[in-house]
Design a protein around this motif. Structure first.
Motif, PDB file in Angstrom:
ATOM      1  N   ALA A  82     -19.424 -42.188  18.467  1.00 47.45           N
ATOM      2  CA  ALA A  82     -18.351 -41.875  18.694  1.00 47.45           C
ATOM      3  C   ALA A  82     -17.305 -42.714  18.569  1.00 47.45           C
ATOM      4  CB  ALA A  82     -17.417 -40.362  19.112  1.00 47.45           C
ATOM      5  N   SER A  83     -15.445 -42.235  17.906  1.00 49.88           N
ATOM      6  CA  SER A  83     -14.925 -43.471  18.069  1.00 49.88           C
ATOM      7  C   SER A  83     -13.087 -42.775  18.802  1.00 49.88           C
ATOM      8  CB  SER A  83     -14.627 -43.887  17.184  1.00 49.88           C
ATOM      9  OG  SER A  83     -14.688 -43.540  15.977  1.00 49.88           O
ATOM     10  N   ALA A  84     -12.788 -43.485  18.698  1.00 45.49           N
ATOM     11  CA  ALA A  84     -11.241 -42.481  18.986  1.00 45.49           C
ATOM     12  C   ALA A  84      -9.957 -43.706  18.490  1.00 45.49           C
ATOM     13  CB  ALA A  84     -10.590 -41.960  20.642  1.00 45.49           C
ATOM     14  N   GLY A  85      -9.089 -42.901  17.829  1.00 50.01           N
ATOM     15  CA  GLY A  85      -7.764 -44.280  17.230  1.00 50.01           C
ATOM     16  C   GLY A  85      -8.507 -45.395  15.979  1.00 50.01           C
ATOM     17  N   LEU A  86      -9.444 -45.654  15.126  1.00 50.67           N
ATOM     18  CA  LEU A  86     -10.177 -46.725  14.840  1.00 50.67           C
ATOM     19  C   LEU A  86     -10.985 -45.939  13.698  1.00 50.67           C
ATOM     20  CD1 LEU A  86     -11.765 -48.224  18.038  1.00 50.67           C
ATOM     21  CD2 LEU A  86      -9.967 -49.137  16.709  1.00 50.67           C
TER      22      LEU A  86
ATOM     23  N   ARG B 274      -7.784 -46.928  21.731  1.00 54.59           N
ATOM     24  CA  ARG B 274      -8.384 -47.320  20.567  1.00 54.59           C
ATOM     25  C   ARG B 274      -9.925 -47.414  21.754  1.00 54.59           C
ATOM     26  NH1 ARG B 274      -6.823 -51.644  17.171  1.00 54.59           N
ATOM     27  NH2 ARG B 274      -6.360 -52.379  18.806  1.00 54.59           N
ATOM     28  N   ALA B 275     -10.980 -47.041  21.356  1.00 59.84           N
ATOM     29  CA  ALA B 275     -11.812 -46.764  22.185  1.00 59.84           C
ATOM     30  C   ALA B 275     -13.196 -46.213  21.376  1.00 59.84           C
ATOM     31  CB  ALA B 275     -11.754 -46.062  23.402  1.00 59.84           C
TER      32      ALA B 275
ATOM     33  N   VAL C 170     -16.430 -49.157  24.501  1.00 61.52           N
ATOM     34  CA  VAL C 170     -16.096 -50.092  24.389  1.00 61.52           C
ATOM     35  C   VAL C 170     -14.571 -49.880  24.426  1.00 61.52           C
ATOM     36  CG1 VAL C 170     -15.205 -52.398  22.812  1.00 61.52           C
ATOM     37  CG2 VAL C 170     -17.945 -51.032  22.975  1.00 61.52           C
ATOM     38  N   ARG C 171     -13.159 -50.713  25.153  1.00 59.49           N
ATOM     39  CA  ARG C 171     -12.014 -50.263  25.251  1.00 59.49           C
ATOM     40  C   ARG C 171     -11.675 -51.289  24.970  1.00 59.49           C
ATOM     41  NH1 ARG C 171      -9.988 -46.451  29.228  1.00 59.49           N
ATOM     42  NH2 ARG C 171     -11.581 -45.726  30.881  1.00 59.49           N
ATOM     43  N   LEU C 172     -11.009 -51.255  23.467  1.00 60.35           N
ATOM     44  CA  LEU C 172      -9.884 -52.059  22.703  1.00 60.35           C
ATOM     45  C   LEU C 172      -8.305 -52.956  24.059  1.00 60.35           C
ATOM     46  CD1 LEU C 172     -11.337 -50.777  20.201  1.00 60.35           C
ATOM     47  CD2 LEU C 172      -9.934 -52.159  18.837  1.00 60.35           C
TER      48      LEU C 172
END
Length: 419
Positions: free
Chosen positions: A255-259, A243-244, A295-297
């Motif tokens: 933009a976002s990925a997995g969130l 997720r990032a 920003v990486r979780l």
């Protein structure tokens, strides 16, 4: 802060000269401690009280050293106002010259950065010391449109003896704050000033409209920057595992990925590469990008915050600092959020939406506004704020840092703050 009713300095239908004489009597009575023949407007009375607490000399003000040319140029570059200077000049210079006024632009600390308009009025302003590079805060020159608008956080017109320092009684001025639409940060103020005889009831509305025009231009520029970052983000996120999000320096998401999509996250004021704790996501890794952050979780167990400091020492900018096992994080607050957090800090047991509405607006019926603002804050400051009732988390230590003179949020009109 909500919509503020613009209040002209001269009442509708009043004769300006006669009103100026009344103001002079009120001013002298206030300084001598005598009974006031009438009361100044609320924004002026509050400013005069601040000046008396400071012990400001009503004849000379405080020493006001000028910036040297190199310092002035540096301030202009750092102000963030240079991009809107053509729009401000285009909207106001012609009118200023016709109306025997000057247009003045200050930074957030009240330093005069640019000045233009009527040559004759500029010469009069020179004699007053109202020149480029001067400090025009209330603390230096008393109640005035620029300095008072920066403290009050809304447009202000000041006429004749409403100025605290007597040498300014021959002047009228109207100023509106300028804010960065990306984060609500105060950038400075735009002002129209001239001889008191040129006072006009529409000047304040005009200055307010031009300030909004400049802020709209900054907003359009920001949207263009975010779109450029979005073009970089999509191919980059396709290669990221887990997720990032990709955000600009102010936390706006490109933009976002997995969130689930969110509009904005609260980044630290002094964000640096590496591990950090974010209220929205918990433990994260920040990696710099051109024009923003990746920003990486980390998917590690969140380290809950243990201490919150609400820093209200400055009359112009409030900050929330959060500390925990993952370190310390700080974020600038909007005036409204500073008010709400201050009320919650005073009521650790919590406040309902109707109670907060009464605290902030003197009206228990504005619960829709309260719930919307609290929802924004809880998105930003997850783990710190709870609901039903709204309150700080029970296991978080809350500290309020107050100004040296004890006046918290002097710009605020909220009943709970003023009480």
């Amino acid at each position: 802060m909500g919509q503020v009713q613009l209040e002209a300095a001269v009442p509708v239908g009043a004769d300006p000269r006669r009103h100026a004489r009344v103001l002079a009597q009120v001013h002298e009575a206030a300084l001598s401690g005598e009974a006031l023949p009438s009361h100044p407007r609320a924004v002026i009375g509050a400013s005069w009280q601040r000046m008396r607490r400071l012990g400001l000399d009503p004849d000379r003000g405080a020493p006001v050293p000028l910036l040297v040319p190199e310092q002035l140029e540096a301030r202009r570059r750092e102000s963030g106002l240079a991009p809107v200077l053509p729009a401000l000049r285009g909207a106001l210079i012609g009118l200023a010259e016709q109306a025997a006024h000057i247009m003045v632009i200050s930074d957030a600390e009240g330093r005069v950065l640019w000045r233009d308009g009527s040559a004759a009025v500029r010469r009069r302003a020179d004699g007053l010391g109202f020149v480029e590079g001067v400090d025009w805060r209330e603390e230096s020159v008393g109640t005035n449109a620029i300095g008072t608008a920066l403290v009050a956080g809304h447009p202000v017109q000041v006429y004749s003896a409403e100025h605290y320092v007597r040498s300014q009684h021959d002047w009228t001025c109207a100023a509106a704050p300028l804010r960065d639409p990306r984060d609500g940060r105060l950038l400075g103020a735009v002002d129209l000033s001239g001889p008191a005889s040129t006072v006009h009831p529409t000047t304040l509305a005009l200055v307010d409209a031009v300030a909004k025009l400049a802020e709209a231009q900054l907003h359009t520029t920001h949207l263009s920057e975010l779109e450029r970052l979005r073009g970089l983000a999509s191919p980059l996120l396709a290669k990221v595992k887990g997720r990032a999000v990709i955000a600009d320096p102010h936390g706006w998401i490109a933009a976002s990925a997995g969130l689930a999509p969110v509009g904005r996250i609260a980044l630290p004021n002094d964000a640096t590469a590496g591990r950090t704790w974010l209220p929205t996501f918990g433990d994260c890794l920040l990696e710099p990008l051109p024009g923003g952050w990746l920003v990486r979780l980390t998917d590690e167990e969140d380290a809950p915050p243990t201490r919150v400091v609400l820093d209200l020492r400055s009359s112009r900018e409030s900050t929330l600092r959060v500390s925990g096992a993952a370190g310390t994080w700080s974020h600038r607050l909007s005036p409204r959020h500073a008010e709400m957090l201050y009320v919650l800090a005073r009521h650790r047991e919590g406040r309902s939406a109707s109670e907060l509405s009464l605290d902030l607006f003197g009206d228990a019926g504005r619960t829709v506004t309260v719930r919307a603002e609290m929802s924004r804050m809880r998105r930003h400051f997850g783990g710190i704020l709870l609901a039903r009732p709204y309150r700080f988390a029970d296991d978080v230590e809350v500290v309020v840092e107050r100004p040296a003179d004890g006046e918290v949020l002097p710009h605020s009109l909220a009943p709970a703050v003023r009480a």
